[in-house]
Design an enzyme around this catalytic site. Structure first.
Site, PDB file in Angstrom:
ATOM      1  N   SER A 104       0.807  -1.000   0.023  1.00  0.00           N
ATOM      2  CA  SER A 104      -0.163   0.102  -0.304  1.00  0.00           C
ATOM      3  C   SER A 104       0.875   1.312  -0.090  1.00  0.00           C
ATOM      4  CB  SER A 104      -0.816  -0.043   1.310  1.00  0.00           C
ATOM      5  OG  SER A 104      -1.504   1.078   1.322  1.00  0.00           O
TER       6      SER A 104
ATOM      7  N   LYS B 162      -1.426  -0.780  -4.071  1.00  0.00           N
ATOM      8  CA  LYS B 162      -2.525  -0.006  -3.827  1.00  0.00           C
ATOM      9  C   LYS B 162      -2.147   1.435  -3.745  1.00  0.00           C
ATOM     10  CE  LYS B 162      -4.960   0.352   0.666  1.00  0.00           C
ATOM     11  NZ  LYS B 162      -5.648  -0.317   1.683  1.00  0.00           N
TER      12      LYS B 162
ATOM     13  N   LYS C 113      -3.031   5.307  -2.561  1.00  0.00           N
ATOM     14  CA  LYS C 113      -3.865   5.959  -1.730  1.00  0.00           C
ATOM     15  C   LYS C 113      -4.189   7.242  -2.485  1.00  0.00           C
ATOM     16  CE  LYS C 113      -3.854   3.997   2.121  1.00  0.00           C
ATOM     17  NZ  LYS C 113      -5.060   3.508   2.789  1.00  0.00           N
TER      18      LYS C 113
ATOM     19  N   ASP D 299      -7.448   3.199  -2.838  1.00  0.00           N
ATOM     20  CA  ASP D 299      -7.956   3.270  -1.426  1.00  0.00           C
ATOM     21  C   ASP D 299      -8.165   4.952  -1.198  1.00  0.00           C
ATOM     22  OD1 ASP D 299      -8.947   3.268   0.985  1.00  0.00           O
ATOM     23  OD2 ASP D 299      -7.104   2.173   1.854  1.00  0.00           O
TER      24      ASP D 299
ATOM     25  N   GLU E  22     -11.377   1.214  -3.056  1.00  0.00           N
ATOM     26  CA  GLU E  22     -11.705   0.973  -1.777  1.00  0.00           C
ATOM     27  C   GLU E  22     -12.173   2.425  -0.990  1.00  0.00           C
ATOM     28  OE1 GLU E  22      -8.259  -1.046   0.284  1.00  0.00           O
ATOM     29  OE2 GLU E  22      -8.772  -0.274   2.246  1.00  0.00           O
TER      30      GLU E  22
ATOM     31  N   ASP F 118     -13.977  -0.957   3.559  1.00  0.00           N
ATOM     32  CA  ASP F 118     -12.852  -1.037   4.662  1.00  0.00           C
ATOM     33  C   ASP F 118     -13.508  -0.493   6.002  1.00  0.00           C
ATOM     34  OD1 ASP F 118     -10.720  -0.538   6.551  1.00  0.00           O
ATOM     35  OD2 ASP F 118      -9.142   0.188   4.976  1.00  0.00           O
TER      36      ASP F 118
ATOM     37  N   LYS G 209      -9.640  -6.148   8.202  1.00  0.00           N
ATOM     38  CA  LYS G 209      -8.674  -6.054   9.156  1.00  0.00           C
ATOM     39  C   LYS G 209      -9.023  -6.711  10.441  1.00  0.00           C
ATOM     40  CE  LYS G 209      -7.185  -1.669   6.829  1.00  0.00           C
ATOM     41  NZ  LYS G 209      -7.138  -0.042   7.080  1.00  0.00           N
TER      42      LYS G 209
ATOM     43  N   GLY H 147      -4.359  -4.020   6.370  1.00  0.00           N
ATOM     44  CA  GLY H 147      -3.474  -3.622   7.576  1.00  0.00           C
ATOM     45  C   GLY H 147      -3.267  -2.521   7.988  1.00  0.00           C
TER      46      GLY H 147
HETATM   47  O1  OSB Z   1      -6.961   2.146   4.614  1.00  0.00           O
HETATM   48  O2  OSB Z   1      -6.016   0.224   4.433  1.00  0.00           O
HETATM   49  C1  OSB Z   1      -5.938   1.746   4.972  1.00  0.00           C
HETATM   50  C2  OSB Z   1      -2.685   2.124   6.932  1.00  0.00           C
HETATM   51  C3  OSB Z   1      -3.139   2.811   7.903  1.00  0.00           C
HETATM   52  C4  OSB Z   1      -4.339   3.000   8.019  1.00  0.00           C
HETATM   53  C5  OSB Z   1      -5.475   2.848   7.065  1.00  0.00           C
HETATM   54  C6  OSB Z   1      -5.008   2.179   5.976  1.00  0.00           C
HETATM   55  C7  OSB Z   1      -3.562   1.873   6.033  1.00  0.00           C
HETATM   56  C8  OSB Z   1      -2.957   1.109   4.644  1.00  0.00           C
HETATM   57  C9  OSB Z   1      -1.642   0.278   4.979  1.00  0.00           C
HETATM   58  O3  OSB Z   1      -3.385   0.994   3.630  1.00  0.00           O
HETATM   59  C10 OSB Z   1      -1.960  -1.394   5.034  1.00  0.00           C
HETATM   60  C11 OSB Z   1      -0.637  -1.881   5.621  1.00  0.00           C
HETATM   61  O4  OSB Z   1      -0.491  -2.049   6.890  1.00  0.00           O
HETATM   62  O5  OSB Z   1       0.404  -2.238   4.811  1.00  0.00           O
HETATM   63 MG    MG Z   2      -8.311   1.044   3.504  1.00  0.00          MG
END
Ligand code: OSB
Ligand code: MG
Length: 365
Positions: A132, A158, A160, A185, A210, A235, A259, A287
């Site tokens: 991510s 992924k 952001k 996401d 997402e 999520d 998660k 995660g």
């Molecule tokens: O939205 O998936 C999310 C990390 C912190 C808070 C929200 C998210 C995330 C990630 C990282 O996308 C996922 C990871 O732990 O690699």
């Molecule tokens: Mg997410």
């Protein structure tokens, strides 16, 4: 038969700042939970951050809720299921509950001498990893970051996104990498009114979009889902099994990112997983920048049969210079992480390292 529980509020520096639509994290906080009984030790992690930008929970609220309301119930409980029943009077605070619940799972697996993933009913000894990537200062930073992770052999990326950092940058990544498994996401950055803009993502062949809309919405997502071809994955909106049921009934999503920490632990992870399996909705494991402890629980969850997309479970070195477990989690050349063939989460927790990162702690029992 008597148990002892310890909780540590820790802070660890990420290898690079992680920015999502609602804020940025560099010094990551969380709470580690250690439960000891009959010479066996179980570990869990409540990966709430220092700021309530993803969830209303923070490391401080998780520490407080564990100390005031959960710890005694954990000591009195006979296992993870019994613990969850005992703390059903606590509304919400799923991340705090998950830290304790997962320590009880690790403890149970260690007492039975079996890997946690087998105890949970996992069906594979290797899980697929993705990475991510946070919002970057510039597009060239993003392209360089993507390239660096592909060199490390991550097979799914992924990105952001947020308004102003979406269609154009995703399109640029897509043109450099036409065959890459790519998804985005938004962490709740859009509103239904933005549907026309989000619709442009349909041409970029994404695995999924997402949490585009509000962090506890199900209704508007069900409308958006009818307007886009790109599958919607939820999520933030899914915090307990009932939410998965509602999302399915409303048609709010066609994929769920589970998660374990967000849904209160592994009992609820499995419930959501099993419900989704029964209605033909695929899931994957997300995660929250966990340390090696939380990662062990994520890996176990990702061995379940209806996990049908690569997971946000990357190697230890994607997050921290030095993890608190031995061996650290590593990526194979197949973009996978191997589920250990050892009791519990299957990695050794380095307690003297935890002491170095601890801001405060308490113990009971
Ligand atoms: O939205 O998936 C999310 C990390 C912190 C808070 C929200 C998210 C995330 C990630 C990282 O996308 C996922 C990871 O732990 O690699
Ligand atoms: Mg997410």
């Amino acid at each position: 038969m008597s148990k002892r529980l310890e909780a540590y509020l820790i802070e660890m520096e990420l290898v690079s700042a992680f920015e999502i639509s609602s804020g940025v994290t560099k010094r990551r906080q969380g709470v580690l939970v250690r439960i000891e009984e009959d010479g066996e030790v179980g570990w869990g992690e409540a990966p709430a951050d220092s700021k309530p930008i993803y969830s209303y929970e923070t490391a401080e609220t998780a520490f407080y809720v564990i100390r005031e309301f959960l710890a005694e119930q954990a000591l009195a409980s006979s296992g993870p299921e019994d613990f969850l029943k005992r703390v059903s009077f606590v509304r919400g605070h799923q991340i705090a509950k998950s830290g304790v619940e997962m320590a009880l799972w690790d403890l149970k697996a260690k007492k039975e001498g079996v890997p946690l993933w087998r105890l949970l009913g996992g069906v594979r000894d290797e899980i697929e990893s993705g990475v991510s990537i946070g919002i970057q200062p510039t597009l060239s930073d993003l392209l360089r970051t993507v390239e660096a992770y592909l060199e490390k052999r991550y097979q799914r990326v992924k990105l952001k996104i947020k308004p102003g950092w979406d269609y154009e940058i995703v399109k640029a990544v897509r043109s450099e990498h036409p065959d890459l498994m790519l998804q985005v996401d938004a962490n709740a950055a859009y509103r239904l009114n933005d549907w026309h803009h989000l619709k442009k993502l349909d041409e970029l062949n994404l695995l999924m979009l997402e949490q585009p809309l509000d962090y506890d919405d199900l209704v508007d997502h069900s409308v958006l889902a009818t307007m886009l071809r790109t599958p919607i994955c939820l999520d933030e909106s899914i915090k307990k099994p009932e939410d998965a049921y509602r999302a399915y009934r409303l048609g709010s999503c066609s994929i769920i990112n589970i998660k374990p920490a967000r849904v209160g632990g592994l009992v609820n992870t499995r419930k959501i997983h099993d419900f989704c399996d029964s209605v033909g909705m695929p899931v994957w494991i997300g995660g929250m920048l966990e340390t090696g402890v939380g990662r062990g629980h994520q890996v176990a969850a990702a061995t379940l049969p209806n996990v049908r997309f690569p997971n946000d479970i990357s190697a230890s070195d994607r997050y921290y210079e030095e993890d608190i477990v031995e061996p650290p989690w590593t990526l194979t050349s197949r973009s996978t992480i191997v589920a250990p063939d050892k009791p519990g989460i299957g990695v050794e927790v380095l307690e003297e390292r935890i002491e170095r990162y601890t801001l405060k702690k308490f113990s009971v029992g």
